[in-house]
Design a protein around this motif. Structure first.
Motif, PDB file in Angstrom:
ATOM      1  N   LYS A 166      17.417 -10.738   6.118  1.00  0.00           N
ATOM      2  CA  LYS A 166      17.612 -10.220   4.753  1.00  0.00           C
ATOM      3  C   LYS A 166      18.685 -11.021   4.016  1.00  0.00           C
ATOM      4  CE  LYS A 166      14.321  -7.828   4.590  1.00  0.00           C
ATOM      5  NZ  LYS A 166      13.329  -7.708   3.517  1.00  0.00           N
ATOM      6  N   TYR A 203      16.911  -8.399  11.791  1.00  0.00           N
ATOM      7  CA  TYR A 203      16.533  -7.939  10.444  1.00  0.00           C
ATOM      8  C   TYR A 203      17.637  -8.290   9.437  1.00  0.00           C
ATOM      9  CZ  TYR A 203      15.779  -4.626   6.584  1.00  0.00           C
ATOM     10  OH  TYR A 203      15.623  -4.063   5.347  1.00  0.00           O
ATOM     11  N   SER A 212      11.041   5.464   1.986  1.00  0.00           N
ATOM     12  CA  SER A 212       9.660   4.993   2.187  1.00  0.00           C
ATOM     13  C   SER A 212       9.156   5.588   3.502  1.00  0.00           C
ATOM     14  CB  SER A 212       9.656   3.470   2.283  1.00  0.00           C
ATOM     15  OG  SER A 212      10.408   3.076   3.410  1.00  0.00           O
ATOM     16  N   THR A 250      16.147   3.898   1.559  1.00  0.00           N
ATOM     17  CA  THR A 250      15.130   4.303   0.577  1.00  0.00           C
ATOM     18  C   THR A 250      14.042   5.082   1.314  1.00  0.00           C
ATOM     19  OG1 THR A 250      15.561   2.234  -0.600  1.00  0.00           O
ATOM     20  CG2 THR A 250      13.575   3.415  -1.223  1.00  0.00           C
ATOM     21  N   ILE A 277       8.069   1.132  -0.973  1.00  0.00           N
ATOM     22  CA  ILE A 277       8.594   0.391  -2.125  1.00  0.00           C
ATOM     23  C   ILE A 277       7.491  -0.508  -2.712  1.00  0.00           C
ATOM     24  CG2 ILE A 277      10.353  -1.265  -2.878  1.00  0.00           C
ATOM     25  CD1 ILE A 277      12.181  -0.140  -0.625  1.00  0.00           C
ATOM     26  N   SER A 335       0.800  -1.232   0.000  1.00  0.00           N
ATOM     27  CA  SER A 335       0.000   0.000   0.000  1.00  0.00           C
ATOM     28  C   SER A 335       0.828   1.277   0.000  1.00  0.00           C
ATOM     29  CB  SER A 335      -0.962   0.002   1.185  1.00  0.00           C
ATOM     30  OG  SER A 335      -0.261  -0.200   2.384  1.00  0.00           O
ATOM     31  N   ARG A 377      -1.669  -4.680   6.105  1.00  0.00           N
ATOM     32  CA  ARG A 377      -2.432  -4.840   7.357  1.00  0.00           C
ATOM     33  C   ARG A 377      -3.571  -3.833   7.446  1.00  0.00           C
ATOM     34  NH1 ARG A 377       2.898  -4.248  10.838  1.00  0.00           N
ATOM     35  NH2 ARG A 377       3.030  -2.689   9.197  1.00  0.00           N
ATOM     36  N   ARG A 378      -3.310  -2.586   7.058  1.00  0.00           N
ATOM     37  CA  ARG A 378      -4.326  -1.532   7.232  1.00  0.00           C
ATOM     38  C   ARG A 378      -5.242  -1.511   6.011  1.00  0.00           C
ATOM     39  NH1 ARG A 378      -0.625   3.182   7.499  1.00  0.00           N
ATOM     40  NH2 ARG A 378       0.646   1.689   6.379  1.00  0.00           N
ATOM     41  N   GLY A 438       8.726  -5.759   5.009  1.00  0.00           N
ATOM     42  CA  GLY A 438       9.858  -6.078   5.887  1.00  0.00           C
ATOM     43  C   GLY A 438       9.572  -5.518   7.264  1.00  0.00           C
ATOM     44  N   ASN A 484       7.425  -7.833  -0.643  1.00  0.00           N
ATOM     45  CA  ASN A 484       8.047  -6.554  -0.307  1.00  0.00           C
ATOM     46  C   ASN A 484       8.145  -6.288   1.199  1.00  0.00           C
ATOM     47  OD1 ASN A 484       8.808  -3.630  -0.851  1.00  0.00           O
ATOM     48  ND2 ASN A 484       6.926  -3.422   0.344  1.00  0.00           N
ATOM     49  N   ASP A 508      -1.861  -9.807   8.216  1.00  0.00           N
ATOM     50  CA  ASP A 508      -0.594  -9.507   8.885  1.00  0.00           C
ATOM     51  C   ASP A 508       0.395 -10.609   8.534  1.00  0.00           C
ATOM     52  OD1 ASP A 508       1.541  -8.918  10.445  1.00  0.00           O
ATOM     53  OD2 ASP A 508       0.429  -8.792  12.332  1.00  0.00           O
ATOM     54  N   LEU A 509       1.410 -10.261   7.769  1.00  0.00           N
ATOM     55  CA  LEU A 509       2.374 -11.248   7.282  1.00  0.00           C
ATOM     56  C   LEU A 509       3.264 -11.791   8.399  1.00  0.00           C
ATOM     57  CD1 LEU A 509       3.113  -9.171   4.092  1.00  0.00           C
ATOM     58  CD2 LEU A 509       2.081 -11.450   4.055  1.00  0.00           C
TER      59      LEU A 509
END
Ligand SMILES: NC(=O)c1ccc[n+]([C@@H]2O[C@H](COP(=O)([O-])OP(=O)(O)OC[C@H]3O[C@@H](n4cnc5c(N)ncnc54)[C@H](OP(=O)(O)O)[C@@H]3O)[C@@H](O)[C@H]2O)c1
Length: 265
Positions: free
Chosen positions: A160, A156, A191, A189, A20, A17, A40-41, A93, A91, A66-67
């Motif tokens: 990755k 994290y 975002s 980036t 990225i 949404s 999620r939203r 993360g 995408n 929710d992933l």
């Protein structure tokens, strides 16, 4: 051949949404590809999907999920039953910033599910149909943080590295079977998620922060040509320096020192 001819007519984007993921959605929509979008939203996702439908005349389906949930991939696969998906972008993360031991186990577990286990499960579920047709593409978002130990975002960074190695391995396994796999290794980036971390002033030698559109444009150009790539010229140079010039110990220390300064840890 256009991207729609090669991988269309429908793409699934997990984490779609804004940022990225939003840029992937917009660029694929502008190529005429219908989209299944996950976030999620619900409200921002549906507003964004409606805007893409109006602007590009594509069809969209929104899935609120929710992933980080252990059964997210199973629920998603149930909801997309009957749809032919040849292009899959994972995408979303998740990360904390700070000291590993100060974060509850649940935080680490949610990062592992969002960044590692849910994409693994979705790739495992979606790939057989792509391989059977000999047509498909899978993009996993990786990060420069995964190239060496990255203190204060340890979990994290480790996830990755997993994404990159998974994509590179599958690239080889499937490259002659019509399914292209790509790890997109981004640097900083702009975002909303990155900007919300409130990063302090970067070192004057640090690579310029890229826009989500720049990252996605480059990624879609590289799809089908390479197992993984680093976005942006400045990130490529910085990465060359970190991996080839510095010792591993020095590279990890540089990442740690930079994170301490950026986030005032
Ligand atoms: N931004 C950077 O500086 C940077 C650098 C290197 C690599 N990357 C990688 O690039 C990818 C995208 O990063 P990003 O900065 O654009 O932000 P992001 O937060 O990973 O992605 C934003 C999108 O994903 C959705 N999302 C996030 N967590 C989700 C969850 N648990 N379940 C479902 N949807 C979720 C968000 O919507 P909702 O909030 O509504 O769920 C939003 O649509 C990530 O994999 C990240 O690791 C980013």
């Amino acid at each position: 051949m256009t991207i729609k001819e090669k991988y269309g007519p429908l793409a699934l984007i997990a984490g779609a949404s804004e940022g990225i993921g939003g840029a992937y959605a917009r660029q694929l929509a502008s190529a005429g590809i219908d989209l299944i979008l996950i976030a999620r939203r619900k409200n921002p996702l549906e507003l964004f999907a409606a805007e893409l439908t109006t602007s590009y005349g594509i069809n969209t389906i929104c899935i609120q999920e929710d992933l980080a949930a252990p059964d997210a991939a199973t629920r998603i696969m149930d909801q997309i039953k009957g749809h032919e998906i040849n292009l899959f972008v994972y995408n979303a993360g998740n990360s904390y910033i700070g000291r590993f031991e100060e974060k509850e186990w649940q935080v680490h577990q949610e990062i592992a599910f969002t960044n590692m286990l849910t994409p693994l499960h979705l790739v495992h579920s979606l790939a057989p149909a792509m391989l059977a047709k000999g047509k498909g593409a899978i993009i996993l978002m990786a990060s420069l943080a995964g190239f060496q130990g990255t203190p204060f975002i340890a979990t994290y960074a480790a996830t990755k590295a997993f994404d990159q190695i998974l994509a590179e391995s599958l690239w080889y396994e499937w490259k002659n079977r019509g399914v292209d796999v790509l790890a997109c290794c981004a640097g900083a980036t702009s975002s909303p998620n990155f900007l919300n971390t409130n990063p302090g002033k970067q070192h004057f030698l640090a690579p310029k922060v890229q826009t989500p559109e720049e990252v996605v444009t480059e990624c879609l150009k590289r799809l089908g040509k390479t197992p993984s790539f680093i976005t942006g010229r400045a990130n490529k140079i910085a990465s060359f320096f970190m991996q080839r010039v510095l010792s591993r110990k020095k590279a990890i220390t540089t990442m740690g020192d930079t994170t301490v300064k950026m986030y005032r840890i």
